[in-house]
Design an enzyme around this catalytic site. Structure first.
Site, short mmCIF file in Angstrom:
data_model
loop_
_atom_site.label_atom_id
_atom_site.label_comp_id
_atom_site.label_asym_id
_atom_site.label_seq_id
_atom_site.Cartn_x
_atom_site.Cartn_y
_atom_site.Cartn_z
NE ARG A 240 24.98 9.47 52.88
CZ ARG A 240 25.46 10.72 53.03
NH1 ARG A 240 24.94 11.43 54.14
NH2 ARG A 240 25.97 11.32 51.91
CE LYS A 267 29.57 7.45 52.02
NZ LYS A 267 28.78 7.08 50.80
CG HIS A 329 20.79 4.29 50.31
ND1 HIS A 329 21.39 4.90 49.29
CD2 HIS A 329 22.01 4.75 51.39
CE1 HIS A 329 22.39 6.02 49.47
NE2 HIS A 329 22.62 5.66 50.84
NE ARG A 332 21.43 9.33 50.21
CZ ARG A 332 21.74 10.60 50.84
NH1 ARG A 332 21.00 11.32 51.55
NH2 ARG A 332 22.63 11.14 50.23
CG HIS A 356 25.69 13.80 47.57
ND1 HIS A 356 24.99 13.49 46.34
CD2 HIS A 356 25.37 12.63 48.40
CE1 HIS A 356 24.46 12.50 46.56
NE2 HIS A 356 24.70 11.81 47.49
CE1 TYR A 366 35.78 31.39 42.91
CE2 TYR A 366 36.47 29.35 42.65
CZ TYR A 366 36.73 30.53 42.69
OH TYR A 366 38.14 31.43 42.51
#
Length: 403
Positions: A240, A267, A329, A332, A356, A366
């Protein structure tokens, strides 16, 4: 004979106090000075007493009559209206205000080590709420009062700020509920009351050949060398922009080729480690030789402050890319698209590299691995792929993320 508004307005003061009676103990006192004061005469515990109900016309006749009826109900409960009025005033004086609770909430966020950018945004948003109802007891603030301040932002077409302010006010109310100083969150009733504006995705180049042209333009950037390197690192590492802009040298281990970003600057408030390709390490070495202070990208005026959050986008504009073509941005989205299209890398590895967080709680249970080894290989292949994309279009460009 009952009073009328016309009589209340037209009554003329004399040399002595005049008492105009409405009935049921309600009186309008007309002072020699011209002041008109509402008084309620009543008996409590065998004694004649008097209750002040306000000043006419600030308190109109209808409200004075309503106050008389309220006082009668208090008397019927065996209470003294005058003492009850004092008790309620004291309770209001001691009641926690929205401003007080909001300050506690902000202090809580600071203890959680939220970033300065986040804190500045929260305090800026709360300034709108405090200006409207900050000094009101938090229990007395209802949805219409909140909607008023939100709509004032919408009237200036600041739709995203209005949405964020609703969320922030709601957080303050939920904190008040958790600390037993409020019972409800009135912002819940405002769901759907704000203008819904369709979000516009940040501009990004996802065509490989066009992205190669951007990379060549960045390499030829004739502005500050540190700004050029920042853009090159955005392409290589796709963090970012704020994570890169605020990066400090203490976060980098160039021998191990790892960038460790603290949770306070992420974030999702989780620490994030990023493998560095050979090309990234070379750029960081060159940057180290010209950098000043702790920040990788110090501002021109002071090495103790980083570059502004508009610097990188401004550099893209200088390169000839409009805001609907490329953004900081957007790197990304470019990396995510091209890496996923290659089919070589596990989607979870790409998501971990993008920092993320898995939204599905069952799946997250998992998928706790960081896919580190795969990400190390992926980032080196990505850097090599960008080198090949820089080859002019007249030459063969590799179409996959790996040879």
């Amino acid at each position: 004979m009952p009073l009328t508004d016309a009589k209340c307005r037209s009554a003329q003061p004399g040399p002595r106090l005049q008492k105009l009676t409405d009935g049921g103990g309600l009186q309008l006192w007309l002072q020699p000075t011209g002041a008109r004061l509402w008084r309620l005469a009543y008996r409590f515990d065998g004694k004649q007493k008097l209750l002040a109900l306000g000043v006419y016309p600030t308190v109109p006749l209808a409200r004075a009559r309503q106050a008389r009826e309220d006082a009668k109900r208090i008397l019927a409960d065996g209470l003294d209206p005058a003492l009850e009025k004092k008790r309620q005033a004291q309770a209001r004086a001691n009641a926690p205000t929205f401003r007080h609770i909001a300050a506690e909430y902000v202090a809580k966020l600071r203890r959680e080590k939220r970033s300065e950018a986040t804190m500045a945004k929260v305090e800026w948003l709360l300034g709108f709420a405090n200006a409207e109802f900050g000094d009101e007891p938090i229990r007395q603030i209802a949805a219409p009062a909140i909607l008023k301040v939100l709509q004032s932002l919408e009237a200036r077409e600041r739709f995203d700020s209005a949405r964020r302010l609703r969320s922030t006010i709601g957080s303050v109310f939920r904190y008040a509920i958790a600390t037993a100083r409020a019972e409800i969150d009135p912002t819940y009733a405002l769901r759907g009351a704000l203008t819904q504006v369709k979000a516009t995705p940040r501009a990004a180049i996802t065509d490989a050949r066009k992205f190669g042209a951007l990379l060549r333009a960045i390499d030829a950037f004739d502005g500050q060398p540190s700004t050029r390197i920042a853009l090159q690192l955005l392409a290589l590492l796709f963090p970012r922009p704020g994570e890169l802009r605020l990066a400090e040298w203490t976060e980098f281990d160039l021998e191990r080729a790892v960038w460790s970003i603290p949770a306070s600057r992420m974030k999702m408030r989780r620490p994030h480690q990023m493998p560095l390709s050979r090309q990234a390490v070379e750029l960081l070495g060159a940057l180290r030789a010209i950098s000043r202070g702790n920040f990788l990208f110090a501002g021109v005026r002071s090495p103790s402050r980083p570059i502004s959050d508009g610097t990188l986008n401004a550099a893209l504009r200088r390169l000839g890319y409009a805001k609907d073509e490329a953004t900081g941005h957007g790197f990304r989205a470019t990396a995510s698209s091209l890496l996923n299209e290659s089919g070589k890398w596990h989607p979870d590895a790409i998501e971990r590299q993008l920092a993320h967080v898995e939204g599905n709680s069952v799946r997250a249970a998992y998928a706790r691995g960081e896919h580190w080894d795969e990400r190390v290989s992926m980032m080196q292949c990505w850097a090599d792929y960008l080198d090949e994309l820089k080859i002019p279009a007249s030459r063969t460009v590799v179409a996959a993320v790996v040879k």
